[in-house]
Design a protein around this motif. Structure first.
Motif, PDB file in Angstrom:
ATOM      1  N   ALA A   4       0.734  -1.053   0.107  1.00  0.00           N
ATOM      2  CA  ALA A   4       0.119  -0.077   0.048  1.00  0.00           C
ATOM      3  C   ALA A   4       0.839   1.182   0.012  1.00  0.00           C
ATOM      4  N   HIS A   5       0.424   2.089  -0.693  1.00  0.00           N
ATOM      5  CA  HIS A   5       1.197   3.434  -0.924  1.00  0.00           C
ATOM      6  C   HIS A   5       0.354   4.753  -0.639  1.00  0.00           C
ATOM      7  N   ILE A   7      -1.260   8.652  -1.669  1.00  0.00           N
ATOM      8  CA  ILE A   7      -1.388   9.854  -2.499  1.00  0.00           C
ATOM      9  C   ILE A   7      -1.865  11.036  -1.960  1.00  0.00           C
ATOM     10  N   ALA A  23      -3.350   4.543  -0.845  1.00  0.00           N
ATOM     11  CA  ALA A  23      -3.766   3.990  -2.116  1.00  0.00           C
ATOM     12  C   ALA A  23      -3.101   2.803  -2.670  1.00  0.00           C
ATOM     13  N   PRO A  24      -3.357   1.745  -2.715  1.00  0.00           N
ATOM     14  CA  PRO A  24      -2.513   0.806  -3.156  1.00  0.00           C
ATOM     15  C   PRO A  24      -2.090   0.595  -4.519  1.00  0.00           C
ATOM     16  N   SER A  25      -1.027   0.564  -4.727  1.00  0.00           N
ATOM     17  CA  SER A  25      -0.359   0.025  -6.161  1.00  0.00           C
ATOM     18  C   SER A  25      -1.042  -1.326  -6.702  1.00  0.00           C
ATOM     19  N   GLN A  39       6.698   5.322 -10.590  1.00  0.00           N
ATOM     20  CA  GLN A  39       6.549   5.490  -9.433  1.00  0.00           C
ATOM     21  C   GLN A  39       7.473   6.785  -9.136  1.00  0.00           C
ATOM     22  N   THR A 111       3.186   8.238  -3.577  1.00  0.00           N
ATOM     23  CA  THR A 111       4.015   7.010  -3.742  1.00  0.00           C
ATOM     24  C   THR A 111       3.394   5.777  -4.411  1.00  0.00           C
ATOM     25  N   ARG A 112       2.133   5.917  -4.727  1.00  0.00           N
ATOM     26  CA  ARG A 112       1.319   4.765  -5.543  1.00  0.00           C
ATOM     27  C   ARG A 112       1.903   4.697  -6.930  1.00  0.00           C
ATOM     28  N   GLU A 114       1.704   4.262 -10.566  1.00  0.00           N
ATOM     29  CA  GLU A 114       0.448   4.616 -11.564  1.00  0.00           C
ATOM     30  C   GLU A 114       1.003   3.945 -13.099  1.00  0.00           C
TER      31      GLU A 114
END
Length: 412
Positions: A4-5, A7, A23-25, A39, A111-112, A114
């Motif tokens: 999990a990261h 935002i 916000a999980p990656s 990232q 850090t999510r 994208e």
């Protein structure tokens, strides 16, 4: 990639109201063709970032519409924005972008991880975003949908680039393409090809002119002043470069050594001293507070005549409750007021030079000179690490704890 990261989430009603939301990656392998997962690694924080947050709901700008929101966040009340910087490719189906590649461009704040789809651009190292089907990035200027691989760079070089590069480009384009000189580039209208053919060599000529910069202490204004001073042949220089700003920023603007004089917004009566009858005057607004741009333009027109005054609108005060009257005048092609559109100037410049590669070769050479000078030495880069530090820096900048002498760069 299930870690999990977080935002950054911003209130659309108040850009100073922000939070960090988990916000999980993505957890499944990347299989989509021509795609990368990125990232964010290094980004800047400037007052220009606040402009993205304040004005991003305008469909012609679309700065709120770049990255997806979590399902738990309402798009009616909150948004995400971006910052200029570097991201790292952590998964890829693009052969020329292996894992570990660093991409410079318009990055998500967080850090999510994208996902974006990219195709190679017209310039080596350039990659353009393929617009997704979900409507994200619709209306976004092409500059925000372009990413570039610069190769090996020192941390110092990266810090200068994330802080200045996007804003410096506008200053460089104004100097080289809008106020072009004989033997240089072909003049480009401040609104690019969409502005028509009314911008000729006579309008572009500023040798012997007085150039006045409103809100000169921002990085775009300083970059333009730097290019006027160091990016023109000696015989094509304006007679004076004058900065006009606030009491708070006056000392800093003077310390840069880029201005012949720095005045306060309220010193409009000094126009009689800094220019002569019949002399060409160029007023460039980089986001003057309140109605200062209207006041200065009106006083200059009255004193020297509209035929001798040219007004360019680059930025606007994000805290203003109503736009300056000048922005309405810019809609009239017969007026002496011109809206600046950096993206359209770029497109016109590429057309004038015949290729994107020729344009970017010239731009990169100029950037090398700018960075080689240490950019604006009066600005000290402050390095911070972590998303929590970014959140704190955002609040501190919004509260006025950092002045123009500090450049904020964050490793995430």
């Amino acid at each position: 990639m299930s870690e999990a990261h977080a935002i950054q989430i911003i209130s659309k009603a108040d850009f100073t109201a922000q939070s960090l939301t988990p916000a999980p990656s993505p957890s499944t392998p990347l299989t989509a063709p021509s795609s990368v997962r990125i990232q964010t690694r290094l980004i800047s924080l400037t007052t220009n970032t606040f402009t993205y947050a304040k004005l991003g709901g305008n469909p012609l700008l679309a700065w709120w519409n770049v990255w997806p929101l979590p399902a738990t966040v309402s798009p009616d009340t909150h948004c995400r924005i971006s910052a200029w910087g570097y991201s790292e490719v952590v998964e890829s189906t693009v052969p020329s972008l292996p894992v570990g590649t660093e991409l410079f461009g318009y990055q998500p704040i967080g850090t999510r991880v994208e996902e974006i789809q990219l195709i190679e651009g017209n310039v080596p190292g350039d990659y353009d975003v393929v617009l997704p089907d979900d409507g994200l990035r619709k209306g976004l200027n092409p500059i925000y949908n372009r990413y570039h691989v610069f190769g090996d760079e020192s941390n110092e070089s990266k810090g200068l680039r994330v802080l200045f590069y996007a804003l410096w480009q506008t200053g460089w384009m104004l100097n080289q393409h809008v106020f072009a000189w004989e033997g240089g580039f072909k003049p480009s209208h401040p609104f690019g090809a969409a502005g028509g053919d009314g911008w000729d060599a006579k309008k572009a000529d500023i040798k012997g002119a007085v150039v006045i910069l409103l809100a000169p202490s921002g990085k775009t204004g300083l970059s333009f002043a730097h290019e006027l001073r160091k990016g023109r042949p000696e015989g094509e220089q304006p007679e004076k470069v004058i900065g006009v700003g606030s009491e708070k920023s006056k000392g800093f603007s003077e310390s840069t050594g880029l201005f012949d004089e720095v005045l306060l917004y309220e010193q409009v009566e000094d126009i009689e001293r800094i220019a002569k009858k019949g002399q060409k005057i160029v007023l460039v607004n980089f986001a003057a507070r309140g109605q200062a741009a209207d006041t200065w333009a009106s006083a200059l027109d009255e004193k020297f005549g509209e035929d001798n005054v040219t007004v360019l609108l680059v930025g606007a005060d994000p805290s203003a409750t109503r736009p300056p009257v000048l922005y309405g005048k810019a809609m009239d092609p017969a007026s002496n007021v011109y809206q600046v559109h950096a993206g359209l100037i770029r497109e016109k410049g590429i057309a004038n030079l015949g290729s994107a590669e020729a344009y970017y070769n010239a731009q990169n050479a100029a950037w090398g000179r700018f960075a080689g000078d240490g950019a604006i030495p009066a600005i000290e880069i402050k390095w911070e690490k972590g998303l929590e530090k970014y959140k704190a820096g955002w609040q501190a900048l919004a509260d006025g704890h950092y002045g123009p002498e500090t450049g904020l760069v964050f490793e995430l």
